[in-house]
Scaffold this motif. Sequence first.
Motif, PDB file in Angstrom:
ATOM      1  N   UNK A 191       0.820  -1.274  -0.065  1.00 34.07           N
ATOM      2  CA  UNK A 191      -0.117   0.278  -0.076  1.00 34.07           C
ATOM      3  C   UNK A 191       0.942   1.294  -0.108  1.00 34.07           C
ATOM      4  N   UNK A 192       1.967   1.219   0.556  1.00 35.93           N
ATOM      5  CA  UNK A 192       2.670   2.463   0.837  1.00 35.93           C
ATOM      6  C   UNK A 192       3.365   2.763  -0.524  1.00 35.93           C
ATOM      7  N   UNK A 193       3.909   1.552  -1.058  1.00 37.14           N
ATOM      8  CA  UNK A 193       4.671   1.656  -2.297  1.00 37.14           C
ATOM      9  C   UNK A 193       3.829   2.325  -3.489  1.00 37.14           C
ATOM     10  N   UNK A 194       2.553   1.564  -3.618  1.00 44.20           N
ATOM     11  CA  UNK A 194       1.578   2.038  -4.340  1.00 44.20           C
ATOM     12  C   UNK A 194       1.152   3.513  -4.289  1.00 44.20           C
ATOM     13  N   UNK A 195       1.036   4.164  -3.023  1.00 47.00           N
ATOM     14  CA  UNK A 195       0.611   5.412  -2.720  1.00 47.00           C
ATOM     15  C   UNK A 195       1.889   6.508  -3.116  1.00 47.00           C
ATOM     16  N   UNK A 196       3.050   6.124  -2.855  1.00 48.31           N
ATOM     17  CA  UNK A 196       4.130   6.951  -3.196  1.00 48.31           C
ATOM     18  C   UNK A 196       4.282   6.730  -4.796  1.00 48.31           C
ATOM     19  N   UNK A 197       3.990   5.912  -5.242  1.00 44.66           N
ATOM     20  CA  UNK A 197       4.013   5.638  -7.020  1.00 44.66           C
ATOM     21  C   UNK A 197       2.903   6.693  -7.390  1.00 44.66           C
ATOM     22  N   UNK A 198       1.625   6.602  -6.573  1.00 45.28           N
ATOM     23  CA  UNK A 198       0.603   7.384  -7.161  1.00 45.28           C
ATOM     24  C   UNK A 198       0.768   8.852  -7.281  1.00 45.28           C
ATOM     25  N   UNK A 199       1.597   9.287  -6.383  1.00 46.17           N
ATOM     26  CA  UNK A 199       1.848  10.678  -6.066  1.00 46.17           C
ATOM     27  C   UNK A 199       2.604  11.149  -6.996  1.00 46.17           C
ATOM     28  N   UNK A 374      -0.279   3.145   6.101  1.00 45.92           N
ATOM     29  CA  UNK A 374       0.859   3.338   4.977  1.00 45.92           C
ATOM     30  C   UNK A 374      -0.024   4.654   4.491  1.00 45.92           C
ATOM     31  N   UNK A 375      -1.218   5.057   4.625  1.00 42.37           N
ATOM     32  CA  UNK A 375      -1.711   6.198   4.339  1.00 42.37           C
ATOM     33  C   UNK A 375      -1.111   7.391   4.943  1.00 42.37           C
ATOM     34  N   UNK A 376      -0.810   7.256   6.064  1.00 40.15           N
ATOM     35  CA  UNK A 376      -0.461   8.260   7.185  1.00 40.15           C
ATOM     36  C   UNK A 376       1.018   8.290   6.919  1.00 40.15           C
ATOM     37  N   UNK A 377       1.997   7.199   6.553  1.00 40.30           N
ATOM     38  CA  UNK A 377       3.293   7.381   6.445  1.00 40.30           C
ATOM     39  C   UNK A 377       3.601   8.411   5.063  1.00 40.30           C
ATOM     40  N   UNK A 378       2.720   7.912   4.039  1.00 41.56           N
ATOM     41  CA  UNK A 378       2.972   8.789   2.819  1.00 41.56           C
ATOM     42  C   UNK A 378       2.569  10.173   3.116  1.00 41.56           C
ATOM     43  N   UNK A 379       1.737  10.661   3.776  1.00 40.17           N
ATOM     44  CA  UNK A 379       1.271  11.838   3.892  1.00 40.17           C
ATOM     45  C   UNK A 379       2.014  12.510   4.704  1.00 40.17           C
ATOM     46  N   UNK A 380       2.597  11.969   5.903  1.00 40.92           N
ATOM     47  CA  UNK A 380       3.530  12.905   6.646  1.00 40.92           C
ATOM     48  C   UNK A 380       4.632  13.166   6.185  1.00 40.92           C
ATOM     49  N   UNK A 381       5.465  12.041   5.517  1.00 45.03           N
ATOM     50  CA  UNK A 381       6.885  12.100   5.094  1.00 45.03           C
ATOM     51  C   UNK A 381       7.014  13.449   3.991  1.00 45.03           C
ATOM     52  N   UNK A 382       6.045  13.793   3.615  1.00 46.96           N
ATOM     53  CA  UNK A 382       5.951  15.002   2.637  1.00 46.96           C
ATOM     54  C   UNK A 382       6.204  16.277   3.380  1.00 46.96           C
ATOM     55  N   UNK A 383       5.853  16.220   4.825  1.00 45.33           N
ATOM     56  CA  UNK A 383       6.037  17.302   5.747  1.00 45.33           C
ATOM     57  C   UNK A 383       7.528  17.395   6.378  1.00 45.33           C
ATOM     58  N   UNK A 384       8.223  16.485   6.233  1.00 46.46           N
ATOM     59  CA  UNK A 384       9.477  16.395   6.592  1.00 46.46           C
ATOM     60  C   UNK A 384      10.458  17.194   5.829  1.00 46.46           C
ATOM     61  N   UNK A 385      11.069  18.235   6.267  1.00 44.61           N
ATOM     62  CA  UNK A 385      12.076  18.846   5.517  1.00 44.61           C
ATOM     63  C   UNK A 385      13.415  19.243   6.284  1.00 44.61           C
ATOM     64  N   UNK A 386      14.138  18.091   6.262  1.00 45.11           N
ATOM     65  CA  UNK A 386      15.575  18.266   6.776  1.00 45.11           C
ATOM     66  C   UNK A 386      16.569  19.064   6.016  1.00 45.11           C
ATOM     67  N   UNK A 387      16.220  19.758   4.871  1.00 48.57           N
ATOM     68  CA  UNK A 387      17.119  20.401   4.284  1.00 48.57           C
ATOM     69  C   UNK A 387      17.160  21.931   5.011  1.00 48.57           C
TER      70      UNK A 387
END
Length: 577
Positions: A191-199, A374-387
């Motif tokens: 599910x996580x891999x699919x959602x990352x690919x969908x994005x 998996x839905x949560x993981x895909x959503x929150x990782x877009x919030x991470x900005x270590x840069x």
Amino acid sequence: MKLSALITLPVLDWGRRYDRDTLVRDLVAAVIVTIMLIPQSLAYALLAGLPAEVGLYASVAPLVLYAIFGTSRVLAVGPVAVASLMTAAIVGQHAAVGTHAYWQIAITLAFLSGAMLFIMGLLRLGFLAQFLSHPVISGFISASGILIAASQLKTIMGVQAQGHNFADLIMSLISHAGDSNWRTLVIGVSAAAFLFWVRKGLKPLLKRMGLGDKLADIATKTGPVAAIVVTTVVTWGLGWHELGVGIVGQVPQGLPPLTAPLLDLQLWADLAVPALLISVVGFVESVSVGQTLAAKRRQRIEPNQELVALGASNLSSSFTGGFPVTGGFSRSVVNFDAGAQTPAAGVFTAVGILLTSLLLTPALYFLPKATLAATIIVAVLSLVDLGILKRTWAYSKPDFVAVALTLVMTLLAGVEVGLVCGVGASLALFLLKTSRPHIATVGLVPGTEHFRNVLRHQVHTSPKLISLRVDESLYFANARALEDYVNDAVASNKNLEHVVLQCSAINAVDASALESLEAIDARLRDAGIKLHLSEVKGPVMDALTTTHLLQHLSGQLFLSHYQAVQTLTPEVIQTPH
């Protein structure tokens, strides 16, 4: 002042101009956001430690109340990742997850948060959010995103890992790795891999297949729903729920219940500070998203009215079985991109969620919790900005300290401690910086009437006069630094007759700084030196007019610094170029 003068109803403004075309656009946006919000609301409720249906409850009334009071045309209010994580951290200190008391405390937290936001809005306290600097918020949200993603790995793996901080959680996950349920792992990872690919990959693929941009975009937004449908069917069809795969189970059908906060004053006192933190973080996040999207359409939002709107939304959530809510970044962007024109799109979304609660919840029985994780993981990782660590290190070391401290402390000590440390560090660094104001000795740039730092430019000066430009407002923390600088300047120049303070960058002078200026004038007078002021701003002059400083000033007041130098040391002006 009447309450009606403090509260406005933006709905009366955009509602008068509502037409058929706007209705169609809002309905299309509502359908897309509803499809996106259903899995998110379920997932964020589980993240908060609450039953999945509570996420649906928290997505109905808040949308309606925001449509009435909110000033953003596209902000989508509801459960969000960071607020859900904070809710779990706060409520978990008072009750066990899964108990009725836990839910009641979450409802109470939403009530306190809503009341605080509402009162802050009435008092016009939106400016307080400015004390949360962008580096602190970025560090906090990035750390929260990492914590949330890590916390969902146990659901992906199908294990019972626990941990009070990031390090403990990772160690627990490693120690329980051997107990992973392979079926749960397959569902979660797939599910996580699919959602990352969908994005990233689905929309370009659909466009290459000839689908229009709009339809391709809509299809991309339905990715989470597709993942839910497929994994639910697989789990049900293969009977994996009987082989250790965690499922959502029975989700009650019906309208959101009428609830009320607990009337426990001791509990209110315990929740007061956490409720304030969750309120301010939610407000900052909402206003940031709202302002960004409003600017794209040349619209504006009113921060103080947003406090009222978010307060009303959280109060409504507490009376309809929900938990703290705020404006979501991803949902709001989707709402904007889908063409929403007014907050009525939020009302239509609330209707869609309501219909889901009434009609579709039985279909969620076999929904694997790993899919929601998996839905949560895909959503929150877009919030991470270590840069931001690299950017702040290169630009501002104090900001780097603030963001790094916030990030590290949030990971190691929890969301509350991390946020408090970040705010404390920002304020401490601000005080440190302003307590050491930049004071420049300036001279005349040849051929102009401009004065610049003698260390940076070739300028004309006189040994009889020293011009000091203070690049900071004067207050109790930095007044002593000005005294020391003047004393050093006088001691190193035996021919000195005049000291001129160029006040062009001074916006305020408090009582402590006023006493320091009077002390400087007295010391200079005793040494046979006159103190002059130039380019004093109007508000500062208004404040100084009634003081002894101007009444007994040894020198003069000059409208411009050029005039001061021309009067006191005309030879500087006449120096050949």
